[in-house]
Design a protein around this motif. Structure first.
Motif, PDB file in Angstrom:
ATOM      1  N   ILE A 163       0.864  -1.171   0.000  1.00 10.14           N
ATOM      2  CA  ILE A 163       0.000   0.000   0.000  1.00 10.14           C
ATOM      3  C   ILE A 163       0.907   1.228   0.000  1.00 10.14           C
ATOM      4  CG2 ILE A 163      -1.764   1.329   1.196  1.00 10.14           C
ATOM      5  CD1 ILE A 163      -2.836  -1.271   0.106  1.00 10.14           C
ATOM      6  N   ALA A 164       0.726   2.098  -0.975  1.00 10.87           N
ATOM      7  CA  ALA A 164       1.485   3.338  -1.056  1.00 10.87           C
ATOM      8  C   ALA A 164       0.772   4.399  -0.220  1.00 10.87           C
ATOM      9  CB  ALA A 164       1.599   3.795  -2.509  1.00 10.87           C
ATOM     10  N   VAL A 165       1.514   5.038   0.661  1.00 13.01           N
ATOM     11  CA  VAL A 165       0.945   6.075   1.528  1.00 13.01           C
ATOM     12  C   VAL A 165       1.542   7.427   1.142  1.00 13.01           C
ATOM     13  CG1 VAL A 165       0.637   6.889   3.887  1.00 13.01           C
ATOM     14  CG2 VAL A 165       0.637   4.436   3.406  1.00 13.01           C
ATOM     15  N   GLY A 166       0.718   8.318   0.643  1.00 17.38           N
ATOM     16  CA  GLY A 166       1.174   9.647   0.264  1.00 17.38           C
ATOM     17  C   GLY A 166       1.901   9.746  -1.056  1.00 17.38           C
ATOM     18  N   PRO A 167       1.601   8.882  -2.035  1.00 16.76           N
ATOM     19  CA  PRO A 167       2.267   9.038  -3.329  1.00 16.76           C
ATOM     20  C   PRO A 167       1.715  10.255  -4.060  1.00 16.76           C
ATOM     21  CG  PRO A 167       0.534   7.403  -3.521  1.00 16.76           C
ATOM     22  CD  PRO A 167       0.600   7.792  -2.058  1.00 16.76           C
ATOM     23  N   GLY A 168       2.420  10.696  -5.083  1.00 13.89           N
ATOM     24  CA  GLY A 168       1.915  11.832  -5.850  1.00 13.89           C
ATOM     25  C   GLY A 168       0.725  11.469  -6.711  1.00 13.89           C
ATOM     26  N   LYS A 169       0.562  10.155  -6.987  1.00 16.99           N
ATOM     27  CA  LYS A 169      -0.551   9.692  -7.806  1.00 16.99           C
ATOM     28  C   LYS A 169      -0.784   8.217  -7.520  1.00 16.99           C
ATOM     29  CE  LYS A 169       2.577   8.720 -11.666  1.00 16.99           C
ATOM     30  NZ  LYS A 169       2.892   8.979 -13.088  1.00 16.99           N
ATOM     31  N   ALA A 170      -1.903   7.690  -8.011  1.00 15.01           N
ATOM     32  CA  ALA A 170      -2.208   6.276  -7.823  1.00 15.01           C
ATOM     33  C   ALA A 170      -1.144   5.428  -8.504  1.00 15.01           C
ATOM     34  CB  ALA A 170      -3.584   5.961  -8.408  1.00 15.01           C
ATOM     35  N   THR A 171      -0.843   4.263  -7.911  1.00 14.64           N
ATOM     36  CA  THR A 171       0.219   3.420  -8.460  1.00 14.64           C
ATOM     37  C   THR A 171      -0.248   2.602  -9.653  1.00 14.64           C
ATOM     38  OG1 THR A 171      -0.271   1.462  -7.110  1.00 14.64           O
ATOM     39  CG2 THR A 171       1.080   3.183  -6.110  1.00 14.64           C
ATOM     40  N   SER A 193      -2.354  34.809  -0.654  1.00 14.78           N
ATOM     41  CA  SER A 193      -2.589  35.942  -1.566  1.00 14.78           C
ATOM     42  C   SER A 193      -3.840  36.722  -1.164  1.00 14.78           C
ATOM     43  CB  SER A 193      -2.706  35.455  -3.016  1.00 14.78           C
ATOM     44  OG  SER A 193      -3.858  34.658  -3.200  1.00 14.78           O
ATOM     45  N   ASP A 194      -4.843  36.026  -0.633  1.00 19.60           N
ATOM     46  CA  ASP A 194      -6.053  36.715  -0.169  1.00 19.60           C
ATOM     47  C   ASP A 194      -5.763  37.641   1.009  1.00 19.60           C
ATOM     48  OD1 ASP A 194      -7.588  35.532  -2.106  1.00 19.60           O
ATOM     49  OD2 ASP A 194      -8.492  34.028  -0.780  1.00 19.60           O
ATOM     50  N   LEU A 195      -4.699  37.348   1.762  1.00 20.72           N
ATOM     51  CA  LEU A 195      -4.292  38.231   2.849  1.00 20.72           C
ATOM     52  C   LEU A 195      -3.691  39.533   2.323  1.00 20.72           C
ATOM     53  CD1 LEU A 195      -2.608  35.692   5.328  1.00 20.72           C
ATOM     54  CD2 LEU A 195      -4.783  36.888   5.653  1.00 20.72           C
ATOM     55  N   GLY A 196      -3.351  39.536   1.036  1.00 20.80           N
ATOM     56  CA  GLY A 196      -2.787  40.738   0.420  1.00 20.80           C
ATOM     57  C   GLY A 196      -1.352  40.600  -0.034  1.00 20.80           C
ATOM     58  N   HIS A 197      -0.755  39.421   0.126  1.00 26.10           N
ATOM     59  CA  HIS A 197       0.645  39.222  -0.275  1.00 26.10           C
ATOM     60  C   HIS A 197       0.760  39.061  -1.789  1.00 26.10           C
ATOM     61  CE1 HIS A 197       2.181  38.754   3.841  1.00 26.10           C
ATOM     62  NE2 HIS A 197       1.024  38.150   4.090  1.00 26.10           N
ATOM     63  N   LYS A 198       1.763  39.713  -2.354  1.00 24.02           N
ATOM     64  CA  LYS A 198       2.022  39.624  -3.789  1.00 24.02           C
ATOM     65  C   LYS A 198       3.351  38.936  -4.092  1.00 24.02           C
ATOM     66  CE  LYS A 198      -1.752  41.867  -4.643  1.00 24.02           C
ATOM     67  NZ  LYS A 198      -2.934  41.132  -5.181  1.00 24.02           N
ATOM     68  N   ARG A 199       4.285  39.039  -3.165  1.00 25.05           N
ATOM     69  CA  ARG A 199       5.579  38.366  -3.344  1.00 25.05           C
ATOM     70  C   ARG A 199       5.621  37.195  -2.375  1.00 25.05           C
ATOM     71  NH1 ARG A 199       9.527  40.152  -6.210  1.00 25.05           N
ATOM     72  NH2 ARG A 199      11.161  39.323  -4.849  1.00 25.05           N
ATOM     73  N   ILE A 200       5.301  36.018  -2.910  1.00 29.81           N
ATOM     74  CA  ILE A 200       5.177  34.817  -2.081  1.00 29.81           C
ATOM     75  C   ILE A 200       6.277  33.835  -2.471  1.00 29.81           C
ATOM     76  CG2 ILE A 200       3.656  32.933  -1.373  1.00 29.81           C
ATOM     77  CD1 ILE A 200       1.292  34.669  -2.360  1.00 29.81           C
ATOM     78  N   GLY A 201       7.201  33.610  -1.570  1.00 25.52           N
ATOM     79  CA  GLY A 201       8.267  32.646  -1.828  1.00 25.52           C
ATOM     80  C   GLY A 201       7.765  31.221  -1.640  1.00 25.52           C
ATOM     81  N   PHE A 202       8.442  30.278  -2.301  1.00 19.60           N
ATOM     82  CA  PHE A 202       8.039  28.870  -2.191  1.00 19.60           C
ATOM     83  C   PHE A 202       9.280  27.998  -2.091  1.00 19.60           C
ATOM     84  CE2 PHE A 202       6.664  24.719  -3.872  1.00 19.60           C
ATOM     85  CZ  PHE A 202       5.530  24.505  -3.095  1.00 19.60           C
ATOM     86  N   ILE A 203       9.291  27.096  -1.103  1.00 23.10           N
ATOM     87  CA  ILE A 203      10.392  26.140  -0.968  1.00 23.10           C
ATOM     88  C   ILE A 203       9.870  24.769  -1.388  1.00 23.10           C
ATOM     89  CG2 ILE A 203      12.117  25.132   0.565  1.00 23.10           C
ATOM     90  CD1 ILE A 203      11.854  27.540   2.376  1.00 23.10           C
ATOM     91  N   ILE A 204      10.421  24.226  -2.456  1.00 23.78           N
ATOM     92  CA  ILE A 204       9.984  22.950  -3.023  1.00 23.78           C
ATOM     93  C   ILE A 204      10.468  21.801  -2.145  1.00 23.78           C
ATOM     94  CG2 ILE A 204       9.930  21.564  -5.145  1.00 23.78           C
ATOM     95  CD1 ILE A 204      10.991  24.011  -6.645  1.00 23.78           C
ATOM     96  N   ALA A 211       4.782  14.112  -5.187  1.00 29.47           N
ATOM     97  CA  ALA A 211       3.955  15.098  -4.486  1.00 29.47           C
ATOM     98  C   ALA A 211       4.617  16.472  -4.460  1.00 29.47           C
ATOM     99  CB  ALA A 211       3.668  14.627  -3.069  1.00 29.47           C
ATOM    100  N   SER A 212       5.936  16.522  -4.461  1.00 33.69           N
ATOM    101  CA  SER A 212       6.638  17.805  -4.436  1.00 33.69           C
ATOM    102  C   SER A 212       6.303  18.625  -5.674  1.00 33.69           C
ATOM    103  CB  SER A 212       8.152  17.586  -4.361  1.00 33.69           C
ATOM    104  OG  SER A 212       8.514  16.940  -3.172  1.00 33.69           O
TER     105      SER A 212
END
Length: 368
Positions: A163-171, A193-204, A211-212
């Motif tokens: 059983i795969a737990v947390g895969p990015g897609k079905a096996t 963004s709804d809070l008003g932020h326009k410059r939103i950083g993202f850490i992959i 899933a990443s």
């Protein structure tokens, strides 16, 4: 003259062989012209099997030089189920949640849980073979193991359950339990963004986990829908570790202009971002909003407590154990269940680490 393609029956026989060329229980059943369950009964000396059929099975075993692995015998026989939980995840907080769900369900199902650490894919393959030959009934595979097709193929070859737990897609070949990572990341980015932020950083997250990529795509889709132009300078690579979160946060907060919010792909990296912000004398959330993903214990034990996506990790692993027990029970009755994929709901948990961008943070985002 063109060669004719192999017949369907030949393709089936060929696909039932283990990748190392050894015959499987399906090959024996085909040779003896009976069901795999009948072969299992003969091997285990269980149930009523006609003498003529028993002789046919034994002859097929001799002819094919078949050696039954103990995993298949465990599925066909009785006794307590033994389930292996394999992991290759650097987050102790995630692993803790993962283990608790599996242990609780295993205890209630009278199943014995074996926990093994696998440093990489080659190590995992060695461990899986060893455990299967030792009578393990099924395997619980978290990412990145569940995203590796060669791992899934090996479990199929050994005629075990996974059983795969947390895969990015079905096996496609084994059961799976997951959340919609794309939509969860979309919802969190939209919240920011709804809070008003326009410059939103993202850490992959870890690039080896499907899933990443889905979380990154959710972030990008939410930016587009909010009319915010993509800025690759605000996207940095992490690996789901605290250390990679620190590295990513240092890069993002050194940018000029810096982001007013950072969304990290898991709580470990979000917690590291909060630490880096504090070291730079930035207040969270007055100067910068920080959000995470998973809602592990770390999210509510740091200051300020993290706004995050709650992934129901305990429920997912509990479902995985229950699914293995269900599949094993069906096999003991001669039934093969189709792989089932279940998508569980996630929740956006708002705590103390997010806020609308203040006037001061807007100015600092423009002039460092």
């Amino acid at each position: 003259m063109n060669a004719q393609p192999p017949s369907h029956s030949r393709r089936e026989k060929r696909s039932s062989r283990r990748s190392n060329g050894a015959p499987t229980i399906a090959d024996v059943a085909q040779e003896a012209r009976c069901s795999p369950m009948t072969v299992s009964r003969v091997i285990n000396g269980e149930g009523k099997v006609r003498e003529k059929t028993r002789e046919q099975v034994l002859e097929a075993i001799r002819k094919l030089n078949y050696s039954p692995n103990r995993a298949a015998r465990s599925l066909a026989g009785g006794g307590q189920l033994r389930i292996a939980l394999l992991f290759d995840n650097p987050s102790a907080a995630y692993l803790s949640e993962f283990l608790m769900g599996a242990l609780q369900e295993a205890s209630g199902s009278d199943a014995h849980l074996v926990v093994e650490s696998c440093e990489n894919i080659p190590t995992a393959k060695v461990v899986i073979r060893h455990l299967a030959e030792g009578g393990i009934t099924g395997f619980i595979l978290p990412p990145p193991l569940c995203d590796d097709q060669s791992i899934l193929d090996l479990v199929s070859e050994l005629d075990a359950v996974a059983i795969a737990v947390g895969p990015g897609k079905a096996t496609g070949t084994h059961g799976a339990v997951l959340i919609d990572d794309f939509q969860a990341a979309y919802d969190m980015t939209k919240h920011i963004s709804d809070l008003g932020h326009k410059r939103i950083g993202f850490i992959i997250g870890n690039p080896e986990q499907v899933a990443s990529g889905r979380r990154l795509n959710g972030y990008l889709a939410a930016l587009e829908d909010a009319g915010i132009e993509r800025d690759d300078a605000l996207i940095v690579q992490g690996r789901f570790t605290y250390r990679s979160g620190m590295d990513g946060a240092q890069r993002l907060l050194a940018a000029n202009p810096r982001p007013s919010a950072i969304f990290a792909s898991n709580d470990d990296m979000a917690a590291a971002t909060v630490a880096v912000a504090h070291r730079l004398h930035l207040d969270v959330p007055s100067d910068i909003t920080v959000c995470g993903f998973d809602d592990t214990a770390m999210a509510s034990t740091i200051w300020p407590e993290l706004t995050t996506i709650r992934q129901p990790i305990r429920e997912m692993t509990a479902w995985a154990v229950a699914a293995i027990v269900r599949i094993a029970g069906a096999r003991r009755s001669g039934e093969r269940l189709k792989p089932e994929t279940v998508t569980l709901p996630y929740t956006l948990i708002r705590r103390e680490s997010d806020a609308a961008p203040s006037l001061a943070s807007r100015k600092s985002a423009k002039v460092d």
